[in-house]
Design an enzyme around this catalytic site. Sequence first.
Site, PDB file in Angstrom:
ATOM      1  N   ILE A   1      30.602  74.767  36.552  1.00  0.00           N
ATOM      2  CA  ILE A   1      31.006  75.345  37.833  1.00  0.00           C
ATOM      3  C   ILE A   1      32.129  76.355  37.651  1.00  0.00           C
ATOM      4  O   ILE A   1      32.105  77.440  38.237  1.00  0.00           O
ATOM      5  CB  ILE A   1      31.428  74.239  38.811  1.00  0.00           C
ATOM      6  CG1 ILE A   1      30.207  73.389  39.214  1.00  0.00           C
ATOM      7  CG2 ILE A   1      32.101  74.826  40.048  1.00  0.00           C
ATOM      8  CD1 ILE A   1      30.554  72.114  39.966  1.00  0.00           C
TER       9      ILE A   1
ATOM     10  N   ASP B   1      45.816  72.948  27.825  1.00  0.00           N
ATOM     11  CA  ASP B   1      45.721  71.773  28.675  1.00  0.00           C
ATOM     12  C   ASP B   1      46.221  72.055  30.090  1.00  0.00           C
ATOM     13  O   ASP B   1      47.425  72.142  30.337  1.00  0.00           O
ATOM     14  CB  ASP B   1      46.527  70.630  28.047  1.00  0.00           C
ATOM     15  CG  ASP B   1      46.448  69.337  28.829  1.00  0.00           C
ATOM     16  OD1 ASP B   1      45.770  69.301  29.878  1.00  0.00           O
ATOM     17  OD2 ASP B   1      47.065  68.349  28.385  1.00  0.00           O
TER      18      ASP B   1
ATOM     19  N   ASN C   1      39.983  73.896  38.963  1.00  0.00           N
ATOM     20  CA  ASN C   1      38.658  73.337  38.691  1.00  0.00           C
ATOM     21  C   ASN C   1      38.674  72.281  37.593  1.00  0.00           C
ATOM     22  O   ASN C   1      37.772  71.451  37.518  1.00  0.00           O
ATOM     23  CB  ASN C   1      37.698  74.472  38.314  1.00  0.00           C
ATOM     24  CG  ASN C   1      36.329  73.953  37.927  1.00  0.00           C
ATOM     25  OD1 ASN C   1      35.567  73.487  38.758  1.00  0.00           O
ATOM     26  ND2 ASN C   1      36.010  74.028  36.640  1.00  0.00           N
TER      27      ASN C   1
ATOM     28  N   TYR D   1      38.128  57.879  39.678  1.00  0.00           N
ATOM     29  CA  TYR D   1      37.707  59.263  39.872  1.00  0.00           C
ATOM     30  C   TYR D   1      37.576  59.592  41.360  1.00  0.00           C
ATOM     31  O   TYR D   1      38.114  60.601  41.838  1.00  0.00           O
ATOM     32  CB  TYR D   1      36.376  59.486  39.157  1.00  0.00           C
ATOM     33  CG  TYR D   1      35.807  60.878  39.286  1.00  0.00           C
ATOM     34  CD1 TYR D   1      36.290  61.915  38.502  1.00  0.00           C
ATOM     35  CD2 TYR D   1      34.767  61.158  40.174  1.00  0.00           C
ATOM     36  CE1 TYR D   1      35.756  63.199  38.604  1.00  0.00           C
ATOM     37  CE2 TYR D   1      34.228  62.428  40.285  1.00  0.00           C
ATOM     38  CZ  TYR D   1      34.728  63.439  39.493  1.00  0.00           C
ATOM     39  OH  TYR D   1      34.203  64.712  39.601  1.00  0.00           O
TER      40      TYR D   1
ATOM     41  N   LYS E   1      39.680  62.335  43.738  1.00  0.00           N
ATOM     42  CA  LYS E   1      39.045  63.430  44.476  1.00  0.00           C
ATOM     43  C   LYS E   1      39.360  63.366  45.966  1.00  0.00           C
ATOM     44  O   LYS E   1      39.573  64.407  46.617  1.00  0.00           O
ATOM     45  CB  LYS E   1      37.531  63.418  44.233  1.00  0.00           C
ATOM     46  CG  LYS E   1      37.141  63.716  42.792  1.00  0.00           C
ATOM     47  CD  LYS E   1      37.663  65.072  42.341  1.00  0.00           C
ATOM     48  CE  LYS E   1      37.177  65.465  40.967  1.00  0.00           C
ATOM     49  NZ  LYS E   1      37.605  66.812  40.562  1.00  0.00           N
TER      50      LYS E   1
ATOM     51  N   THR F   1      24.624  70.834  35.432  1.00  0.00           N
ATOM     52  CA  THR F   1      25.516  71.517  34.496  1.00  0.00           C
ATOM     53  C   THR F   1      25.129  71.118  33.082  1.00  0.00           C
ATOM     54  O   THR F   1      24.275  70.254  32.874  1.00  0.00           O
ATOM     55  CB  THR F   1      26.983  71.125  34.741  1.00  0.00           C
ATOM     56  OG1 THR F   1      27.153  69.732  34.412  1.00  0.00           O
ATOM     57  CG2 THR F   1      27.392  71.351  36.196  1.00  0.00           C
TER      58      THR F   1
END
Length: 253
Positions: free
Chosen positions: A18, A63, A90, A156, A160, A191
């Site tokens: 992405i 990083d 991103n 995770y 988000k 992806t």
Amino acid sequence: MKTFQNQVAIVTGAGQGIGLAICQQLAAQGASVVLNDIETSLAEDAAAAVRKEHGVCIPFGGDASNPAFIQEMVDEAVKQFGKLDIAVANAGITLFGDFFEYKPADFNKVMNVNLGGSFFLAQAATRQMKEQGSGGRVLFMSSVTGHQAHKNLAAYGMSKAALEMLAKTLVLELSPHQITVNAIAPGATATERTLNDPDYEATWSRITPMGKPATTEDIAHAALFLISPQAGHVTGQTLVVDGGWTSVSPSPY
């Protein structure tokens, strides 16, 4: 006049997927792009491909969860192009794991990259935008896992969902400086990483109302709207790009 003519953008985690699609579309629309990836060689190869096919793009490997590195990246964008208009956070990682056995080290890594990297990129970038006095755009990369539960993705999904709240909260801080801040929440997306799973496309095609997972270009198109001049009055929002999956939410398991 191209939409992003004379604009300068940083996109993290953009060596592929992405992030790379966002860089390609930005460069094609006239932006000068700083393309970051933690793998320096991947950043260099990706930036070279963007330059060859689309426009101005320089690599900046390192990083993107490290605040000192983030500041270096912002400084480099200003050094190379004279200003900074757009920051797309991103970069992120997904570490699956059973909740009962999830390790503190894995939890901290997910939070450091997904939340810390996004927070401090927004901070460093908007300090520069505030100093310039000409507004700007910040975009976070959330996920449908911040809206609906996914097995083995508690940390995770938590990270988000937090990014979407960060976008709302920063409206108070950034609006006086004409800086918008929004988020994209992609659903299943084809992806390089997801296509390593031979069942991924078939599974998500079956349970996504539109009949297929998104492409990276689908997500990038939505991202470019939120960072474009046309979205100048859109801030604090999250745009879900999932082919309708969150409307029905069948589990892939």
